[in-house]
Design a protein around this motif. Structure first.
Motif, short mmCIF file in Angstrom:
data_model
loop_
_atom_site.label_atom_id
_atom_site.label_comp_id
_atom_site.label_asym_id
_atom_site.label_seq_id
_atom_site.Cartn_x
_atom_site.Cartn_y
_atom_site.Cartn_z
N SER A 235 -4.32 1.80 -13.50
CA SER A 235 -3.75 1.95 -12.15
C SER A 235 -4.18 3.27 -11.53
N GLN A 239 -6.54 3.92 -8.14
CA GLN A 239 -6.08 4.78 -7.07
C GLN A 239 -7.05 5.93 -6.82
N LYS A 261 -3.45 0.13 8.60
CA LYS A 261 -2.34 0.49 7.70
C LYS A 261 -1.01 0.46 8.45
N GLY A 264 -0.24 -3.37 9.47
CA GLY A 264 -0.02 -4.31 8.36
C GLY A 264 -1.00 -5.46 8.38
N GLU A 265 -1.20 -6.08 9.53
CA GLU A 265 -2.20 -7.14 9.72
C GLU A 265 -2.56 -7.16 11.19
N GLU A 302 -8.47 -5.42 3.38
CA GLU A 302 -8.80 -6.80 3.05
C GLU A 302 -9.04 -7.58 4.33
N SER A 313 -6.10 -6.36 6.92
CA SER A 313 -4.83 -5.82 6.39
C SER A 313 -5.14 -4.77 5.34
N ALA A 315 -5.41 -2.96 1.80
CA ALA A 315 -5.60 -3.51 0.45
C ALA A 315 -4.32 -3.34 -0.35
N SER A 316 -4.00 -4.37 -1.13
CA SER A 316 -2.77 -4.32 -1.92
C SER A 316 -2.98 -3.48 -3.17
#
Length: 316
Positions: A235, A239, A261, A264-265, A302, A313, A315-316
């Protein structure tokens, strides 16, 4: 470098004419992030220096140095030329590079070539005689977006694809690092395979995970790296990779990223509209699409949907 023998040989063969005073073959190296493109280009050029002692070489990262002035300045700095930034005109740098190229064989590495802001730089260096040009990009269709003159100048280039590493290949790469960097028994083959599988073909993430895991285990005074530390380190490596990419964004890309960011979308049309209210000297839609594609490649954002249904959006 493990599992890149065929690519290494092609790059070396294309640069070999320099040793005979002939014109080398220009190249476009393309493939996903973390597949060794830049590392291999630099490695082959370093090896070439051993056989051509008068060789001059320089490398630019167009993500960090997208302007024509910055590109020339970085190349000349790499070649050992002392140049004062203040008060130096771009054309002075152009003349200096041309003068150097007339006297010495030269190789130029243009990393993140699709991020170059002033495309005329590529046309300039394509006119240099007996200079090997290695361009690097995540995407294969770089030249479809460029001026016709530039496409024509590089029409004889060779395209070299670097595919994503398989789990086995990444495991071998990690095992090589383990052999030279860690005590025997510090990490098992099964653990390296786990890291390789999670990294999805990206050697930077995989190597970063192993490096961070070793440091964490050392701080805890452990002889062996437990699975929990590998999980944490993966992780952290993802990052870290994202943070490095974020630091490389220039002002216009950062505006786009911050809007996505915050929203959100968002659709491209809405994104471009908001961008133009915030940016000084806003770029055209084609350039913005190029910036967005680069951020997708580096896992910062993404993209979903096609054409009018496309959305961006974080990236998760």
């Amino acid at each position: 470098m493990v599992h890149r023998d065929s690519e290494r040989q092609v790059i070396a063969d294309n640069l070999r004419p320099i040793l005979e005073g002939e014109q080398p073959i220009d190249m476009l190296i393309h493939g996903p992030p973390g597949t060794g493109k830049t590392a291999m280009a630099n490695y082959v050029v370093e090896e070439l220096h051993k056989h051509a002692t008068d060789l001059k070489s320089g490398s630019i990262d167009c993500f960090r140095n997208p302007s024509r002035f910055e590109a020339y300045y970085q190349l000349l700095t790499d070649m050992g030329e002392f140049i004062t930034r203040e008060g130096t005109a771009t054309e002075e740098l152009v003349d200096k590079l041309e003068e150097t190229a007339r006297k010495r064989p030269m190789v130029v590495i243009v990393d993140e070539v699709d991020q170059i802001k002033e495309e005329s730089f590529l046309y300039d260096i394509s006119r240099l005689n007996k200079v090997g040009i290695i361009m690097i990009s995540n995407r294969e269709n770089v030249f479809g977006q460029l001026d016709d003159r530039i496409q024509s100048s590089f029409s004889t280039r060779e395209d070299i694809h670097f595919s994503s590493y398989s789990v086995k290949e990444l495991t071998d790469i990690l095992a090589d690092r383990r052999e030279y960097g860690l005590k025997p028994g510090a990490a098992t083959r099964a653990q390296l395979e786990m890291v390789a599988e999670k990294s999805q073909g990206d050697a930077r993430v995989a190597i970063g995970t192993l490096r961070m895991a070793a440091r964490k285990a050392e701080r805890e005074d452990l002889e062996k790296i437990p699975d929990r530390i590998f999980e944490q380190s993966f992780s952290d490596a993802v990052q870290e990779n994202k943070s490095v990419s974020l630091e490389k964004l220039h002002d216009h890309q950062r505006i786009l990223y911050d809007i996505i960011k915050e929203e959100g979308e968002i659709s491209p049309g809405e994104l471009y509209e908001k961008y133009r209210t915030e940016a000084e000297d806003p770029r055209n839609d084609r350039t913005l699409r190029r910036y967005l594609n680069k951020m997708v490649d580096y896992g910062l954002i993404e993209a979903s949907g096609e054409k009018r249904g496309r959305k961006y959006s974080p990236a998760s």
